[in-house]
Structures are given as C-alpha cells and as structure tokens.
Design an enzyme around this catalytic site. Structure first.
Site, PDB file in Angstrom:
ATOM      1  N   SER A 166       0.808  -1.494  -0.002  1.00 49.03           N
ATOM      2  CA  SER A 166      -0.106  -0.128  -0.118  1.00 49.03           C
ATOM      3  C   SER A 166       0.892   1.179  -0.004  1.00 49.03           C
ATOM      4  O   SER A 166       1.504   1.586  -0.967  1.00 49.03           O
ATOM      5  CB  SER A 166      -1.125   0.124   1.312  1.00 49.03           C
ATOM      6  OG  SER A 166      -2.132   0.869   0.929  1.00 49.03           O
ATOM      7  N   GLU A 286      -9.895  -5.252  -3.242  1.00 46.65           N
ATOM      8  CA  GLU A 286      -8.778  -4.426  -2.373  1.00 46.65           C
ATOM      9  C   GLU A 286     -10.016  -3.464  -1.479  1.00 46.65           C
ATOM     10  O   GLU A 286      -9.928  -3.185  -0.457  1.00 46.65           O
ATOM     11  CB  GLU A 286      -8.175  -3.458  -3.297  1.00 46.65           C
ATOM     12  CG  GLU A 286      -7.313  -4.269  -4.065  1.00 46.65           C
ATOM     13  CD  GLU A 286      -5.711  -4.466  -3.106  1.00 46.65           C
ATOM     14  OE1 GLU A 286      -5.718  -4.140  -2.110  1.00 46.65           O
ATOM     15  OE2 GLU A 286      -4.955  -5.018  -3.725  1.00 46.65           O
ATOM     16  N   HIS A 396      -7.995  -5.477   1.099  1.00 39.55           N
ATOM     17  CA  HIS A 396      -6.735  -4.807   0.925  1.00 39.55           C
ATOM     18  C   HIS A 396      -5.851  -5.445   2.271  1.00 39.55           C
ATOM     19  O   HIS A 396      -6.686  -5.354   3.215  1.00 39.55           O
ATOM     20  CB  HIS A 396      -6.958  -3.149   1.122  1.00 39.55           C
ATOM     21  CG  HIS A 396      -5.848  -2.513   0.847  1.00 39.55           C
ATOM     22  ND1 HIS A 396      -4.986  -2.370  -0.128  1.00 39.55           N
ATOM     23  CD2 HIS A 396      -5.288  -1.582   1.759  1.00 39.55           C
ATOM     24  CE1 HIS A 396      -3.992  -1.357   0.224  1.00 39.55           C
ATOM     25  NE2 HIS A 396      -4.142  -0.890   1.401  1.00 39.55           N
TER      26      HIS A 396
END
Length: 534
Positions: A166, A286, A396
């Site tokens: 990320s 995600e 995610h």
C-alpha cells in the site's frame, strides 16, 4: 535467529535524516525502538505491537539465520499506513518464516504524516535538494545502512529486494523513479500500490492549512520546528479530516525537484528503473476493506453509483468528455455479465474502486516497466478472509500475513484465516517471495513456472485457495480504462490529467450520509473519519 534493533539516524522535524552518533563498545539491541509519532489509533495491529512514540524513531530490525559470511538475499520491507500510521516492528511483519527460507529480513520505521511528508518551498534547506519527502529520505537512509552493514548479518548487499504494501508499495514505486535510490536495491515487490506523488502546489496548500491549524501565521521551518510533535500530529489529523472528506492522502510524497525531480511514473516510463526486476500485484477485492463498514452501500442504486464514480474521475482530473461515469459503470456491468458475476450497483462501485485505486495503477506501471526494457512478474491474490462471515473477501492487506507467515497469530488469524489451505498458500507465497529475492524468478515447486509479464499475454499468477497461472484476468475492464487514460508517465499515471484533489481518493459525496464510515476492525484499523488506503 538473531534480531537487532539498530538506530539509524536522529530525526529532527521536517529535515533530512541525520547521521547517528557512534557509540563505544557493544550496544544492546534486544527491544524494538519507538515508533514514529502518529495518531493514537494509528499503530497497534495486535496487542503486543510497540506503541511508544518518539521523534527519534528511525530504527530498523534485522532478522537473520546467522551472522556469518553466507551472503544471503536481503529483503527490506516498507510498511503501509496511508503515510500517517504504522511501524515496521508490527507483529504482522515479524517474518521468521521468510528467514527460515534463507532470507535476511529488514523492517524499518520512517517518519509519517506532516513530520515525514509535509512539503512547502519554505522548508528547503542548503543541505537537501527539494523541500519535502522526508519520509522517503528516511527510507533511503535505511537502504544505505543495509548496503554498508548487512554483510555483518549474513546478507548480500548486492542482492537487496525492496518490498512494500500500500503506502509502502507507493514508496517503492516512488524510489524506482528517484535518482538517489539508484544502486541501493536490485529487485522490488509492489503489493497493492504504484507511483504516487502530489504536485508542489497541492502539497503547499496542505502545508499552509497545517500552519493555519497550528496558529503559527506565516509558515517557516523555524516556526514549525518549535512546535511539539504531538501538536503537529493533532493538527495534521484535523487538516486531513477536512480534505477530501477525510478519506484521502493529504500527506504524501511530492514532486519537489529534489528527491523526486519528476513524477516517478514519468521516470519509470523513461526507463529509470529498467535494471530493477519487479514483482507487482494486487488483491481481488481491495476496496472491500474500506467499503465493508458502509451500510448504506447495500441500498446503492445506479444513479448514486455513477455520482460517486464521477467524483472519483473529477478528483483525478479526468474530464467527463474523456471518460464519463455512466460509460465506465456500463463497461464494468457488461464485463461482469459476460463472466457471470454479480452486477449490483454496490458490486460495480467496489470493482471500479478496486481497479481505479489499485489494480490499474499497478498494471500500468508493469506495462511501462516492460516497455522500458525491464523484467516484471505479476500476481493476483484471491484468498478470502473469514472475518465477518467472509464479507471482506480478498480485501486490501490480506496478503501480508501470508507473505510474512504470521497468519497463525491468534489475532491476525481472525483476519487472515488458518488451517491446511492457509498453510499451503503461505508456504507457496513464502517460497515465491524468497525465490524472487534470491534469483529474480518467483517460480517455486508449488506455483510451477511463473513466466514474465508481457503486455500482450499478461501472464498472472493467481494466489488463492488454488494457485494457477492465468492470462490477462479481468482484461475487458483493464483494456477499457487503459484506452481512455492515455500514456503512462506523462506527468503521472493519467496522461494530461490535472488532479483537483491532493488525495488518492477524490472528494466523494456521502452515500446516504455514511460514506465516511470507519473501516472494519481488522488489525490495523485506526482513527479517522473515513476509509483510507493503507
């Protein structure tokens, strides 16, 4: 196993990292150092994570099978956390499973929020080109430390793989385009993140808002340096809550003419990182991590979905005549119908957001790197979380416990899942990541041959309950968006777009007043008025 916590540099506010003062004799390094100043709920993925905050936070952790002359491959991890939270010392990242595969693992801290990413021309100083990217400079300092010292911990400084998730993956991508990072790592893994850097004007607006929140009048280095760190963190939280409805990334890297002379996407497309071997991928769902706790999305209709999608496009600087929200929603509806998948308004919005924020930037970076002559492998992570009856799907951050082998932790396992299938997936991913670090080829006995990514074939390793190779998964959506977005690397990932937003997410009107809901309470959730990209 030998684990060391070694101080790198002193951290002064909004300045380049400073060399540490040497010490005499042996320094005890058996405890994790303090984490970067951040909001109270910013760290603490699990109860035993370190929580003490201090500006003197630039330390790293080394995990190695032995301090010998074996010259093992080295993996240096950059944690996520929206550039405002997190620590490399989290239990999530204590990857003894990777170390057991013959890897020397290094996890680091870097400065966060305004202390790490405030940018304004008034912050320029003679010893540092540019006027921002202090957190990226910390990451470079850690990589330089690894180059100079890792051989003493059984590592090979010529085989360093930089990997991140990320915001950590965004940092990796930015360093791919940073001239100062050349030669510090040979390979890179980008998990759910691609190049991200704000314009100088956008970052300056954020800095001026912070100065106003602190009540210091005209912004200057001297005035900011006099403000205690906890007051800066409180002010940054207030400012972040006002920008993009609190769901964006106001504190992020910046094209400051120094560490980032041009947008990193432009540099990558021009071949700046063609010598670096890449492994790039995302998770199938995600956006579920952020949308899970927004109950009003269950009642979303097509009109409202198009309004939200339109806000994303507008915030990214894409005019409606170039890509209209209605056309985008219908393209996704047709693609999903052709595959027999759900096409509710919520499903369409989540699929578009997943691709817009994560999958498309990653694939466009992979395409640009390959066209520039670099080698790339691609993956799609599809394992689904058991949390909340499976509502998070393959959200995610879910791949992290499998990369580090920490999925069996009693808290992390609630999010990741456990059992024989989880064991097999973790073993496969661990072997693939370690193989990539050692040789540049992630193929393993469990995965089979993992061919290189080519824009025509788009070979992608699917990592889930079943592990298999697939060519161009979800290609219809990718092709539609890629055709509309133009060339990668012309000022940024979208050709000719002038972002209206300083954030990763555009200013999106509330869905029934509830778009700014908290993300689900998996390890890693934190303060804030809205869902963020970690």
């Amino acid at each position: 196993l030998h684990a060391s916590n070694l101080s790198l540099h002193d951290a002064r506010p909004i300045c380049p990292p400073q060399p540490v003062e040497p010490w005499a004799g042996t320094r005890e390094a058996g405890e994790y150092g303090p984490i970067a100043p951040q909001p109270a709920a910013g760290a603490g993925y699990v109860p035993d994570d370190p929580a003490r905050r201090d500006e003197d936070c630039l330390s790293l952790n080394v995990y190695t099978p032995a301090c010998d002359a074996a010259s093992r491959p080295v993996m240096v991890f950059l944690h996520g956390g929206a550039f405002v939270s997190g620590t490399g010392s989290s239990a999530m990242y204590r990857g003894l499973a990777l170390v057991g595969r013959g890897v020397v693992l290094v996890t680091i801290n870097y400065r966060l929020g305004a202390l790490g990413f405030l940018a304004h021309p008034c912050l320029a100083e003679p010893t540092h080109e540019g006027f921002g990217n202090w957190g990226l400079a910390d990451q470079l300092a850690a990589l330089a430390w690894v180059r100079d010292n890792i051989s003493g911990f059984g590592g090979d400084p010529a085989r360093v793989t930089l990997f991140g998730e990320s915001a950590g993956a965004m940092s990796v991508a930015d360093l791919l385009g940073a001239p100062a990072a050349a030669g510090l790592f040979r390979r890179a893994v980008l998990q759910s993140g691609a190049a991200l850097a704000a314009s100088p004007a956008a970052s300056a607006r954020v800095a001026e808002q912070l100065g106003g929140e602190l009540g210091i009048g005209e912004l200057s280095r001297e005035r900011l340096s006099a403000v205690p760190a906890d007051e800066i963190v409180a002010a940054q939280t207030a400012v972040a809550g006002r920008i993009d409805r609190g769901i964006g990334l106001p504190f992020q890297p910046v094209v400051d003419g120094g560490l980032l002379p041009v947008h990193p996407a432009t540099a990558i497309a021009a071949g700046a990182a063609a010598h670096v071997e890449l492994l790039v991928g995302t998770n199938a769902d995600e956006f579920r991590f952020f949308s899970f706790a927004i109950p009003d999305l269950s009642d979303l209709d097509d009109r409202r979905a198009e309004e939200v999608v339109g806000a994303y496009l507008s915030g990214a600087g894409v005019p409606a005549e170039r890509l209209h929200a209605h056309d985008l929603v219908e393209a996704y509806r047709c693609a999903r119908l052709a595959r027999g998948e759900e096409t509710s308004s919520r499903e369409l919005l989540e699929a578009i957001a997943t691709d817009w924020l994560f999958r498309l930037p990653a694939l466009r970076l992979a395409d640009a790197q390959r066209r520039a002559g670099g080698r790339v492998r691609a993956y799609l992570f599809t394992w689904e979380s058991p949390f909340a009856g499976g509502a998070l799907r393959s959200c995610h951050g879910l791949e992290l416990p499998f990369v580090f082998g920490t999925y069996n932790h009693p808290i992390i396992g609630l999010f990741a899942g456990t059992g024989p299938e989880a064991d097999r997936l973790a073993a496969t991913i661990g072997d693939c990541w370690a193989s990539f670090a050692a040789s540049g080829d992630p193929s393993s006995r469990q995965s089979g041959e993992w061919p290189a990514y080519e824009p025509g074939r788009r070979a992608t390793m699917v990592l889930g309950t079943a592990v298999h190779l697939e060519e161009a998964p979800r290609e219809a959506e990718r092709a539609f968006l890629d055709e509309r977005l133009g060339r990668y690397g012309v000022g940024g990932p979208i050709e000719g777009a002038e972002p209206a937003s300083v954030a990763l997410l555009a200013e999106v009107p509330p869905v029934g007043g509830a778009l700014a809901a908290e993300p689900p309470g998996r390890p890693g959730s934190r303060e804030g008025s809205g869902p963020r990209a970690d």
